[in-house]
Design an enzyme around this catalytic site. Structure first.
Site: not given
Length: 335
Positions: A108, A191, A256
């Site tokens: 990602k 995201k 994150n």
């Protein structure tokens, strides 16, 4: 009787190991680990203590530290290494993977320098193979613990996605399909940046209202850039968009989000990443996403502030002061 489909997963991090475990319940599965000690632990003790603690892994799941051996065995290849390592890993086995083997990405992020998505890198390294991704709101440890979750297999050819769905599905892990590879992949990339902003909100104790605003307006930024790049905006209302966003911004386990919180509590970016001990894709991706935003003329004020913090040009406190100054127009307008 036909031989069972053999799934090979490259990368023994938390998510790669989890996906290998899902597949191992359905079909023969081999997990490639860069570290031979990790492979031995999985084979002998059926656990991956570095990433998943003492959680048990399926006895049927095998592991190897031999990348070529793994490539030779694959009927379906799952690439679970970080986005910056996809090209270098596949370059070692470009001539070892059999023709027409489907390849799914778990990464990602975006490749530094080229700004390519992982599926685009895979297509360059392994031309002629069906390429897609497996993505969704998937916190690895919860899935290993048997908690219900859902994900999406996205490939341009719906027949390939349909064939791959049952390889990873279980009674508590639902696998949907989608043909919008671009939208599904961008959701997973973008995201992570919003999650850093959400983590900074946690670290600054700015309140739930502010966090909700960041999530909602962050989703709007994700959708705008995705649509400008050619994705279906409806994709961002699904599992790989708002679903993944909620999980990543709200979970205490989110890498994150934790990096954002650590930075807001006074750590440098390097200190935060070191404390995390794992890859936080959003840190590496933020500058590249802002390059894309400029190229496609898309306003992304939240992403811009996160990029400034990551680059050291802005403090978390200054970032939130900056966001309060953004003019509020119609809800479905730019800012």
């Amino acid at each position: 009787m036909a031989r069972p489909v053999r799934v090979v997963v490259l990368g023994a991090g938390s998510w790669g190991t989890t996906v290998a475990g899902l597949a191992a319940h359905n079909t023969p599965t081999l997990l490639w680990a860069r570290n031979s000690d990790t492979a031995d632990e999985i084979n002998n003790e059926h656990r991956n203590s570095r990433y998943l603690g003492d959680r048990p892994l399926p006895d049927s799941m095998r592991s190897t530290a031999d990348l070529v051996e793994a490539a030779h065995e694959a009927d379906v290849l799952v690439v679970g290494v970080p986005s910056h390592a996809v090209r270098s890993t596949l370059a070692q086995i470009a001539n070892e993977v059999r023709a027409w083997v489907p390849v799914l990405s778990l990464a990602k992020g975006l490749e530094p320098g080229t700004r390519l998505r992982p599926t685009e890198v895979i297509a360059e390294c392994l031309p002629g193979h069906p390429v897609g991704l497996l993505a969704g709101p998937n916190i690895a440890r919860e899935i290993v613990d048997g908690l219900a979750a859902a994900s999406v297999v996205a490939t341009q050819d719906v027949r390939v996605a349909t064939a791959l769905q049952p390889l990873f599905a279980s009674a508590v892990f639902r696998v949907y399909r989608n043909t919008d590879v671009l939208g599904c992949e961008l959701g997973g990339v973008l995201k992570n940046i919003v999650a850093i902003a959400s983590g900074m909100a946690d670290g600054l104790d700015v309140g739930d209202n502010t966090r909700a605003m960041v999530l909602a307006r962050g989703l709007a930024e994700m959708t705008r850039l995705g649509e400008a790049m050619g994705a279906n905006p409806r994709t961002f209302a699904g599992l790989t968009g708002v679903g993944d966003l909620i999980a990543t911004c709200m979970s205490p386990s989110s890498r994150n989000r934790r990096v954002g919180e650590y930075i807001a509590r006074g750590m440098t970016v390097d200190e935060a990443v070191a404390k995390l001990g794992q890859v936080a894709e959003g840190v590496k991706t933020a500058p590249t996403v802002m390059e894309l935003a400029r190229d496609y003329n898309v306003e992304m004020p939240i992403a811009a502030e996160v990029e400034a913090v990551v680059a050291g040009r802005q403090t978390p406190e200054g970032a939130y002061r900056g966001l309060r100054k953004v003019a509020a127009g119609g809800e479905h307008e730019v800012a």
